[in-house]
Structure formats: C-alpha cells, structure tokens
Write an enzyme that holds these catalytic residues in place. Structure first.
Site, short mmCIF file in Angstrom:
data_model
loop_
_atom_site.label_atom_id
_atom_site.label_comp_id
_atom_site.label_asym_id
_atom_site.label_seq_id
_atom_site.Cartn_x
_atom_site.Cartn_y
_atom_site.Cartn_z
CB SER A 191 22.14 50.15 70.04
OG SER A 191 21.71 51.04 70.85
CG HIS A 219 22.35 48.35 65.83
ND1 HIS A 219 23.86 48.27 65.94
CD2 HIS A 219 22.14 49.37 66.48
CE1 HIS A 219 24.41 49.06 66.59
NE2 HIS A 219 23.38 50.06 67.01
CE LYS A 250 26.28 51.67 65.05
NZ LYS A 250 25.29 52.80 65.54
C1 LIG Z 1 25.35 54.10 65.95
C2 LIG Z 1 23.78 54.79 66.04
C3 LIG Z 1 23.46 55.82 65.63
C4 LIG Z 1 24.41 56.96 65.03
O1 LIG Z 1 25.19 56.51 64.00
P1 LIG Z 1 26.52 57.10 63.22
O2 LIG Z 1 26.48 56.94 61.91
O3 LIG Z 1 27.49 56.33 64.08
O4 LIG Z 1 26.58 58.61 63.92
C5 LIG Z 1 22.04 56.17 65.43
N1 LIG Z 1 21.32 55.36 65.70
C6 LIG Z 1 21.50 54.05 66.56
C7 LIG Z 1 20.44 53.12 66.79
C8 LIG Z 1 22.77 53.74 66.50
O5 LIG Z 1 23.13 52.55 66.78
#
Ligand SMILES: *Cc1c(COP(=O)(O)O)cnc(C)c1O
Length: 402
Positions: A191, A219, A250
């Site tokens: 990330s 991602h 996302k």
């Molecule tokens: C954003 C993210 C999460 C958490 O997800 P949310 O739905 O925003 O709580 C978990 N793992 C990774 C790698 C992330 O980038």
C-alpha cells in the site's frame, strides 16, 4: 474532571502529537484531513472552492459516482432503508448481503464469501479467529497495519520477513516446529510502495511447507489481472490462495471487507469471527453499491486496461525526470523525497498549484524514505497526468529532490 489533574505518559503522547500537527499547520505544511466539497468525475475534486486534480485516490477504476452504482444504492435505500436490524448472525442479514457474497465468490473464483463492515476489522478479526497461542503467523515486513494488528491480537507467534524476500520467508518456515499450524499472510500490492508480492514463489513455499496462505487484495482488485480479478489472474495461478481477503472501500466504491474461500472456511468464520458476530451488518446502500461495482468491473473491462496505461505513463514519466519510484508496477506510485520535511514541502508545492497529492512520512514508512504517495486512476486523461507530472517535476527541481 480528572483531565486537568493528570500529567502522565498518556498526556505526554497526546501533547507530542498535537504539537507536531500544530507546527506543521503553522508552517502551512499540513494537508491532511482536507474537506472535499465536490467530486468531479473522479479525477478532479473541489477543495476550499478550488478545483484540483486528484492524485491521492484509491478509486482505481474511477467508479465513485458511477450512475449504475448510485442507482443501485438509491434503490436499496428505497427498499430497505438506511440501516439493518443489527448484526448479521441475528436479524441483520438481508437478501442483498447474500447476493453480494455470491457475487464476490464468483468474482474471486471461490466457493463462498463473507463480508464485514470494514476491511480493517476483517483482517483484525479473521486472523485473530483463525490463530491462537501455539500457532505461527509469518508476515511480510511491509504488510498493512490491519494485518499486523490481527497478528498481534491473535496471540500466535508473530514472525516477520524482509520485504518480498522469498529466501527470508523460507528461512522462517523452516524455523517452525513440525505439526504447528502456520499462516503466511501478505499484501498482494503493497500500500505504500505499489510493488507486487512474488506470488508464484510464495505459493510454492506455502505448498511445500503446508502453510495456509492469506492474501490482502485491497490494492489489486480491479488493478491486477486482465479482467481486474486480482493477483491469481495476474500470475495465472487460479485457486492458489486459501484466504482471499479484500476491501470494498477502494476500487469498489463502498465500505467493508470480505473473505472468499472454501465453503467450510467461510461457514466457520460466519460462526466464530467477532467482527461478524458483534458488529452491525453493512448498510443496504453500501451492500448494493458494492455488488453493482463488481458487475461494472466485468461489464466495462476498458477501465482495467486504461488504468494500466495510465499507471505506465505516470511511472515512466516520473522515472524519466529522475525520481526514485521504488519498485512500483501499479497505480500506487511512491515519489521518494527523503526527509519528512522534504515530502511536506513537495506536497505544499503541488497543493498550491491545484494538484491534490499527499505525503507519507515516518512511522508509516522508514525514516529517510518519506514520499509523495501519488496514485492514478482510470478516470484520468493522459493530458491531466502529464500536467501533474510537470508540476511534481518542477517541485522536485526547486526543492532539490531531483
Ligand atoms: C485500506 C486497506 C485495508 C483496510 O480496508 P478498509 O476497508 O479501508 O478498512 C486493509 N488492507 C490494506 C492493504 C489496505 O490498503
């Protein structure tokens, strides 16, 4: 109130952080938590009355505001209202939740899927449910905070290995006593760095050492693979992941997290994961939006293709002018600045010229590797990307990064 009588380490921590924030704000170097007034098509936002190019979005396929997704969310509100009757296990489950879980299972080529109300809670609770004292969890050093927190909460022996180093992973696997339960867990795309895990070798090691494999696709869904299905499609290794984790916040413009996998695993999680049993169900609008978003990804494959082109343009352009973008191959593009202060100044330069970028500094990344964590999406046009790159390059030259 006792607050005024206290002077302890908790208070010192609060004051230290608040001072760091206030100092940055005083120097006009603070750009976090800025309220956006309007989203304009995904690639642009209105902030403090100014239209800015958005280069910090996770909406990789530009699906925020997609008419079909908005329509599905509105219809769900009309049909079910805005909340549920509590937790999923009891009265909170709607047909919408089951339909969404079937959709996710199909999209991820899994037998079944379960959803939770956040991705963070998914990692935390699922890892802590599956593992306990006496078990082993092995985690890449750059894994997301929600994975780290889940590993710590589980009480299992927590082993970490040097980022993306499969020899280091193997050494860890060899260190575990025979017969102990073991889980290897990793981000698919990291990330903060945008690079891709060495999946083929990781899969082979898990098979050789009889370890479970859990991959976080926050991602990589919509980003990797010809049709955006993620890392298994990207490497043509179907059914290689035991625990397929992802977020609905996302690429999928909703909120929530999921696990897809074997039907026995999913049934077990449905009856033992605390984030499922003790936390309210996804609201109807969010469940409907998520389901519609998966349909849009499959029906509009050009988005995945366009994202890939845009990422290539952005990465190669930034490299060409001399920036270090680490090993990114995806839509997350670290523009390494060095010291935290340098990253803040690079951000300020961009923000003052209507480019919405944000810095990532320590402790989120190692000291000396502060960066702009820039992202492109399928909503950007090549001209917008060129313009942003020219501003970032100008910033880099003035501030002495390149
Ligand atoms: C954003 C993210 C999460 C958490 O997800 P949310 O739905 O925003 O709580 C978990 N793992 C990774 C790698 C992330 O980038």
């Amino acid at each position: 109130m006792a607050y005024s009588l206290i002077n302890d380490t908790i208070l010192q921590r609060i004051h230290a952080m608040n001072k760091r924030v206030a100092d940055l704000q005083g120097a006009d170097l603070y750009f976090y938590n800025q309220p956006v007034t309007e989203l304009r098509g995904g690639a642009r936002v209105l902030v403090h009355g100014r239209e800015m190019g958005m280069f910090a979005s996770y909406s990789y396929l530009g699906l925020v505001g997609h008419p079909r997704i908005n329509t599905a969310a509105k219809a769900a509100v009309d049909r079910y209202g805005t909340g549920t009757h509590g937790v999923r296990l009891l009265a909170g489950t709607l047909t919408l939740h089951s339909e969404l879980e079937e959709m996710i299972a199909a999209f991820k080529h899994a037998e079944a899927a379960i959803t939770f109300s956040s991705g963070y809670a998914t990692n935390l609770s699922v890892i802590a449910t599956l593992l306990g004292r006496g078990d082993y969890v092995i985690s890449d050093k750059l894994n997301h905070a929600s994975i780290v927190d889940g590993c710590l909460m589980s009480g299992a022996k927590f082993l970490r290995f040097h980022h993306n180093d499969m020899e280091a992973l193997e050494a860890r696997l060899q260190q575990i006593p025979d017969g102990a339960a073991k889980l290897v867990v990793s981000d698919a795309v990291f990330s903060m760095d945008g690079d891709v895990i060495d999946f083929p070798r990781m899969v082979a090691l898990c098979r050789r050492y009889h370890a479970w494999l859990m991959i976080d696709e926050a991602h990589s869904v919509g980003v990797l693979g010809k049709t955006g299905r993620g890392i298994e499609e990207h490497f043509n290794l179907p059914d290689a992941i035991d625990i397929k984790m992802g977020t609905l916040s996302k690429t999928i413009p909703s909120v929530g997290g999921y696990i897809a996998g074997h039907k026995d695993l999913i049934n077990y999680l449905r009856h033992s994961t605390r984030a499922y049993i003790f936390s309210a169900a996804l609201p109807p609008a969010q469940a409907a939006a998520a389901k519609a978003a998966f349909e849009v990804i499959l029906d509009e494959p050009w988005r995945v293709e366009k994202l890939r082109h845009n990422a290539e343009q952005f990465i190669s352009g930034l490299k060409q002018v001399g920036f270090d973008t680490l090993n990114t191959e995806t839509a997350i593009v670290p523009v390494v600045c060095g010291e935290d202060e340098t990253a803040y100044r690079m951000t300020q330069f961009g923000q003052h010229r209507d480019i919405f970028v944000l810095p990532v500094v320590s402790p989120a990344v190692p000291p000396g590797l502060a960066r702009l964590r820039a992202t492109v999406t399928a909503a950007h046009e090549p001209g917008e990307i060129d313009h942003a790159m020219s501003i970032i390059a100008e910033a880099g030259r003035q501030i002495g990064v390149i």
